[in-house]
Design a protein around this motif. Structure first.
Motif, PDB file in Angstrom:
ATOM      1  N   LEU A  15      59.405  50.118  29.193  1.00  0.00           N
ATOM      2  CA  LEU A  15      60.625  49.332  29.016  1.00  0.00           C
ATOM      3  C   LEU A  15      61.000  49.388  27.541  1.00  0.00           C
ATOM      4  N   GLY A  16      61.785  50.394  27.178  1.00  0.00           N
ATOM      5  CA  GLY A  16      62.103  50.593  25.771  1.00  0.00           C
ATOM      6  C   GLY A  16      60.847  50.922  24.994  1.00  0.00           C
ATOM      7  N   PRO A  17      60.557  50.156  23.943  1.00  0.00           N
ATOM      8  CA  PRO A  17      59.352  50.428  23.148  1.00  0.00           C
ATOM      9  C   PRO A  17      58.074  49.882  23.783  1.00  0.00           C
ATOM     10  N   ILE A  18      58.211  49.145  24.886  1.00  0.00           N
ATOM     11  CA  ILE A  18      57.053  48.514  25.519  1.00  0.00           C
ATOM     12  C   ILE A  18      56.526  49.398  26.644  1.00  0.00           C
ATOM     13  N   ALA A  19      55.244  49.695  26.594  1.00  0.00           N
ATOM     14  CA  ALA A  19      54.597  50.498  27.633  1.00  0.00           C
ATOM     15  C   ALA A  19      53.568  49.642  28.362  1.00  0.00           C
ATOM     16  N   ILE A  20      53.706  49.552  29.671  1.00  0.00           N
ATOM     17  CA  ILE A  20      52.736  48.837  30.496  1.00  0.00           C
ATOM     18  C   ILE A  20      51.767  49.862  31.061  1.00  0.00           C
ATOM     19  N   ARG A  21      50.491  49.699  30.740  1.00  0.00           N
ATOM     20  CA  ARG A  21      49.477  50.665  31.135  1.00  0.00           C
ATOM     21  C   ARG A  21      48.768  50.238  32.421  1.00  0.00           C
ATOM     22  N   TRP A  22      48.439  51.223  33.224  1.00  0.00           N
ATOM     23  CA  TRP A  22      47.727  50.969  34.462  1.00  0.00           C
ATOM     24  C   TRP A  22      46.410  50.236  34.205  1.00  0.00           C
ATOM     25  N   TYR A  23      45.731  50.618  33.142  1.00  0.00           N
ATOM     26  CA  TYR A  23      44.418  50.040  32.828  1.00  0.00           C
ATOM     27  C   TYR A  23      44.516  48.518  32.708  1.00  0.00           C
ATOM     28  N   GLY A  24      45.442  48.053  31.881  1.00  0.00           N
ATOM     29  CA  GLY A  24      45.597  46.616  31.686  1.00  0.00           C
ATOM     30  C   GLY A  24      46.108  45.919  32.934  1.00  0.00           C
ATOM     31  N   PHE A  25      47.037  46.566  33.632  1.00  0.00           N
ATOM     32  CA  PHE A  25      47.595  45.990  34.850  1.00  0.00           C
ATOM     33  C   PHE A  25      46.523  45.772  35.908  1.00  0.00           C
ATOM     34  N   LEU A  26      45.645  46.769  36.097  1.00  0.00           N
ATOM     35  CA  LEU A  26      44.599  46.660  37.113  1.00  0.00           C
ATOM     36  C   LEU A  26      43.558  45.615  36.746  1.00  0.00           C
ATOM     37  N   ILE A  27      43.221  45.541  35.468  1.00  0.00           N
ATOM     38  CA  ILE A  27      42.287  44.499  35.035  1.00  0.00           C
ATOM     39  C   ILE A  27      42.885  43.120  35.287  1.00  0.00           C
ATOM     40  N   ALA A  28      44.181  42.966  34.986  1.00  0.00           N
ATOM     41  CA  ALA A  28      44.852  41.685  35.224  1.00  0.00           C
ATOM     42  C   ALA A  28      44.843  41.340  36.713  1.00  0.00           C
ATOM     43  N   CYS A  29      45.105  42.342  37.563  1.00  0.00           N
ATOM     44  CA  CYS A  29      45.073  42.111  39.016  1.00  0.00           C
ATOM     45  C   CYS A  29      43.678  41.689  39.461  1.00  0.00           C
ATOM     46  N   GLY A  30      42.658  42.350  38.920  1.00  0.00           N
ATOM     47  CA  GLY A  30      41.294  42.000  39.270  1.00  0.00           C
ATOM     48  C   GLY A  30      40.944  40.583  38.868  1.00  0.00           C
ATOM     49  N   VAL A  31      41.410  40.165  37.697  1.00  0.00           N
ATOM     50  CA  VAL A  31      41.148  38.800  37.220  1.00  0.00           C
ATOM     51  C   VAL A  31      41.831  37.781  38.121  1.00  0.00           C
ATOM     52  N   VAL A  32      43.102  38.010  38.434  1.00  0.00           N
ATOM     53  CA  VAL A  32      43.858  37.058  39.266  1.00  0.00           C
ATOM     54  C   VAL A  32      43.220  36.925  40.650  1.00  0.00           C
ATOM     55  N   LEU A  33      42.893  38.048  41.272  1.00  0.00           N
ATOM     56  CA  LEU A  33      42.268  37.996  42.596  1.00  0.00           C
ATOM     57  C   LEU A  33      40.891  37.344  42.527  1.00  0.00           C
ATOM     58  N   GLY A  34      40.133  37.657  41.469  1.00  0.00           N
ATOM     59  CA  GLY A  34      38.808  37.068  41.325  1.00  0.00           C
ATOM     60  C   GLY A  34      38.862  35.559  41.164  1.00  0.00           C
ATOM     61  N   VAL A  35      39.799  35.079  40.347  1.00  0.00           N
ATOM     62  CA  VAL A  35      39.959  33.636  40.144  1.00  0.00           C
ATOM     63  C   VAL A  35      40.377  32.953  41.443  1.00  0.00           C
ATOM     64  N   THR A  36      41.361  33.539  42.122  1.00  0.00           N
ATOM     65  CA  THR A  36      41.845  32.963  43.386  1.00  0.00           C
ATOM     66  C   THR A  36      40.723  32.876  44.407  1.00  0.00           C
ATOM     67  N   LEU A  37      39.938  33.944  44.505  1.00  0.00           N
ATOM     68  CA  LEU A  37      38.823  33.958  45.459  1.00  0.00           C
ATOM     69  C   LEU A  37      37.779  32.912  45.092  1.00  0.00           C
ATOM     70  N   ALA A  38      37.418  32.831  43.814  1.00  0.00           N
ATOM     71  CA  ALA A  38      36.398  31.869  43.381  1.00  0.00           C
ATOM     72  C   ALA A  38      36.829  30.436  43.684  1.00  0.00           C
ATOM     73  N   GLN A  39      38.097  30.121  43.465  1.00  0.00           N
ATOM     74  CA  GLN A  39      38.573  28.766  43.740  1.00  0.00           C
ATOM     75  C   GLN A  39      38.586  28.477  45.236  1.00  0.00           C
ATOM     76  N   TRP A  40      38.903  29.491  46.037  1.00  0.00           N
ATOM     77  CA  TRP A  40      38.890  29.319  47.495  1.00  0.00           C
ATOM     78  C   TRP A  40      37.465  29.091  47.997  1.00  0.00           C
ATOM     79  N   LEU A  41      36.512  29.863  47.465  1.00  0.00           N
ATOM     80  CA  LEU A  41      35.117  29.681  47.839  1.00  0.00           C
ATOM     81  C   LEU A  41      34.611  28.317  47.378  1.00  0.00           C
ATOM     82  N   ALA A  42      35.080  27.860  46.217  1.00  0.00           N
ATOM     83  CA  ALA A  42      34.682  26.539  45.727  1.00  0.00           C
ATOM     84  C   ALA A  42      35.088  25.450  46.709  1.00  0.00           C
ATOM     85  N   GLN A  43      36.292  25.537  47.232  1.00  0.00           N
ATOM     86  CA  GLN A  43      36.745  24.547  48.220  1.00  0.00           C
ATOM     87  C   GLN A  43      35.845  24.560  49.443  1.00  0.00           C
ATOM     88  N   LYS A  44      35.425  25.743  49.863  1.00  0.00           N
ATOM     89  CA  LYS A  44      34.558  25.866  51.037  1.00  0.00           C
ATOM     90  C   LYS A  44      33.211  25.193  50.808  1.00  0.00           C
TER      91      LYS A  44
END
Length: 276
Positions: A15-44
């Protein structure tokens, strides 16, 4: 032949001078899914999911610099010549064992500060951690890194000439070790989730600490043999650091399970303030 992999490159979107890299995007996805899963398991398990969410923030704060410092320390000869690259984490160059060490240290500090039990919270994090690892490994694919030795297998990975090791510069196809580890990690994830729900159905049978000790063993078994295929291992003399750490983790995990189930010891249960 039709299964051969080839990376489209590290840039996901510009996006213009800004480059979004797959590496960072995938790590962010992994973090979000991991947090969501951990909180769901905590409720259980009857644990406050907000407590787990706060813990994960601390773990991330500890894991990211831990992963980078660990990698740079063992590649110091290269980074000493280009110090500006030390902070360029988006170019790759993090180590999961450094992330684990940094994350566990941060978790220990958090639970000490909050005066809550360390082990049950880490148990809840373990399945999300391995799931995040399975997703994050694909960042190596887009960066054309962390691949194995040359191969002619149908699922071979094409590596651009500039990314090939000098001794194999004339080879085009290599083992997709990122794929091997991602699939292995998904198998470990299935094992941990299966154990978690087995424990829910049999109260008292699955002891606190089982999931994290099982994670250490199961992940490290796969990492040990996959690391033997890689061309870019961090080294300590003639030894591959990741294989050494994997053996240590297998030993610690085995001792932990023996302590729990053979010796019959117990670790603290869920934090008393979070019981229903």
């Amino acid at each position: 032949m039709f299964l051969a992999f080839q990376s489209p490159g590290p840039i996901m979107l510009e996006l213009g001078p800004i480059a979004i890299r797959w590496y960072g995007f995938l790590i962010a996805c992994g973090v979000v899914l991991g947090v969501t899963l951990a909180q769901w398991l905590a409720q259980k398990r009857g644990v406050d999911p907000d407590l787990v969410g706060d813990l994960v923030i601390w773990i991330i704060i500890g894991a990211i610099p831990g992963a980078r410092i660990y990698y740079v320390a063992f590649e110091w000869e290269n980074y000493a010549q280009r110090p500006a690259e030390i902070l360029a984490i988006w170019h790759g160059g993090i180590a999961i064992h450094g992330a684990i060490l940094g994350g566990l240290t941060a978790a220990l500090l958090f639970t000490t500060w909050k005066k809550v039990s360390f082990w049950p919270l880490i148990d809840l994090i373990a399945p999300g951690l391995i799931l995040g690892q399975a997703i994050g490994r694909w960042g190596n694919f887009f960066n054309s890194e962390a691949f194995g030795r040359p191969t002619d297998l149908p699922w071979k990975l094409f590596i651009p000439r500039p990314s090939r090791p000098p001794e194999w510069v004339n080879f085009e196809y290599f083992h997709p070790t990122f794929l091997y580890e991602s699939l292995w990690n998904l198998g470990v994830f299935a094992l941990l989730i299966g154990l978690f729900f087995w424990g829910l159905q049999r109260p008292g049978r699955l002891k606190v600490g089982t999931l994290i000790f099982t994670y250490f063993i199961a992940y490290s078994l796969g990492r040990f043999w996959i690391e033997g295929l890689r061309t870019d291992s961090l080294m300590f003399g003639p030894l591959r650091i990741a294989q050494i750490i994997s053996l240590v983790q297998i030993g610690l995990g085995s001792l932990g399970l023996w302590w729990l189930y053979v010796w019959g010891r117990s670790l603290p249960d869920v934090p008393s303030q979070d019981r229903g």
